[in-house]
Design an enzyme around this catalytic site. Structure first.
Site, PDB file in Angstrom:
ATOM      1  N   ASP A 199       0.853  -1.105  -0.045  1.00 34.14           N
ATOM      2  CA  ASP A 199      -0.103  -0.015   0.118  1.00 34.14           C
ATOM      3  C   ASP A 199       0.910   1.323   0.049  1.00 34.14           C
ATOM      4  OD1 ASP A 199      -2.150  -1.874   0.133  1.00 34.14           O
ATOM      5  OD2 ASP A 199      -2.946  -0.792   2.146  1.00 34.14           O
ATOM      6  N   HIS A 230      -6.202   2.657  -4.030  1.00 37.57           N
ATOM      7  CA  HIS A 230      -6.023   2.875  -2.512  1.00 37.57           C
ATOM      8  C   HIS A 230      -6.515   4.591  -2.193  1.00 37.57           C
ATOM      9  CE1 HIS A 230      -4.986   2.236   1.360  1.00 37.57           C
ATOM     10  NE2 HIS A 230      -3.778   2.924   1.391  1.00 37.57           N
ATOM     11  N   HIS A 268      -5.788   9.568   0.001  1.00 39.76           N
ATOM     12  CA  HIS A 268      -5.251   8.987   1.146  1.00 39.76           C
ATOM     13  C   HIS A 268      -5.855   9.576   2.555  1.00 39.76           C
ATOM     14  CE1 HIS A 268      -2.989   6.260   3.872  1.00 39.76           C
ATOM     15  NE2 HIS A 268      -3.049   5.615   2.959  1.00 39.76           N
ATOM     16  N   HIS A 275       3.581  -2.084   3.274  1.00 38.74           N
ATOM     17  CA  HIS A 275       3.348  -0.742   2.714  1.00 38.74           C
ATOM     18  C   HIS A 275       4.916  -0.427   2.251  1.00 38.74           C
ATOM     19  CE1 HIS A 275       0.121  -0.709   5.886  1.00 38.74           C
ATOM     20  NE2 HIS A 275      -0.375   0.317   5.167  1.00 38.74           N
TER      21      HIS A 275
HETATM   22 ZN   LIG Z   1      -2.500   3.419   3.084  1.00 34.88          ZN
END
Ligand SMILES: [Zn+2]
Length: 244
Positions: free
Chosen positions: A62, A112, A116, A208
């Site tokens: 991510d 995503h 964010h 991540h």
């Molecule tokens: Zn994220």
């Protein structure tokens, strides 16, 4: 949620306030739990592991693209591993060449959100959610060559409005079965200790990139070693290859 609250009112009316109040607390509890529990299926179905018998694990990364993207791609190549990158729209527009490189090397790309919105995502209404998701679908369609079909919620949160927005864009929400909380301050040892017990056939692993602690590449390196030690292989699910 609407229907459950109608049922609460009906129960309150028919069975008295004590039962009604209990139902209200229970249904609100379910709403709260489902908003903040990333693996909850109440508002919107989510993939938590790969279906069927498989020796594969699905690595999902991510928050990119970031300064970590190129080293991560080299590391994946060195281990003949594939991953899906859940990318943030405004970061994609800032560094489209990194996204083209992800696709060129045969990895998957997912949505995503566009900006964010870390602390606000769970309380976004239908209009803002639509804007967040649609903007990144457009960006990724242009940069990666096709609109993604996978979505990862910001901080894993959901709410009652997200299901219809994802359905409209043909997106499936992907949760996970293994994670090490590597997006926040951590050491690689801590992260590996959390992930390793869940590194099983069919696992979906949440990772991540670009976190301030600077350990994301090292964490991936150790996850890849752990995957190999278990006789597993990090590959995309068949329907997730390419940018789709
Ligand atoms: Zn994220």
């Amino acid at each position: 949620m609407g229907l459950s609250q109608v049922a609460v009112v009906a129960l309150w009316w028919l069975a008295g306030w004590k039962l009604g109040l209990m139902a209200l607390v229970l249904t609100h509890g379910a709403v709260l739990w489902s908003t903040f529990n990333p693996r909850s299926q109440l508002f919107c179905p989510a993939l938590v592991r790969l279906p069927g018998e498989t020796e594969r694990v699905w690595l999902t990364i991510d928050d990119g693209p970031s300064d970590d993207t190129r080293p991560i791609l080299d590391l994946l190549d060195a281990h003949a591993a594939k991953a899906t990158f859940f990318l943030v729209g405004e970061r994609v527009r800032a560094r489209p060449e990194l996204v083209r490189e992800i696709v060129r090397r045969g990895h998957g790309v997912g949505n995503h959100s566009d900006s964010h919105p870390q602390t606000a995502f769970w309380r976004l209404g239908p209009g803002t959610l639509e804007a967040e998701i649609a903007a990144n679908q457009r960006t990724l369609a242009k940069v990666a060559g096709a609109a993604p079909r996978w979505f990862r919620s910001v901080v894993g949160h959901t709410n009652p409005f997200i299901g219809p927005v994802l359905a409209r864009h043909g997106l499936t929400r992907v949760a996970w079965s293994a994670r090490g909380f590597d997006g926040v301050s951590c050491t690689p040892d801590q992260v590996l200790a959390r992930i390793e017990p869940d590194l099983k056939p069919g696992a979906i692993v949440l990772l991540h990139e670009g976190a301030a602690h600077g350990h994301n590449v090292e964490i991936l390196r150790r996850v890849l070693v752990a995957v190999e030690q278990r006789g597993l292989s990090a590959q995309l699910p068949p329907q997730a290859s390419g940018s789709a």
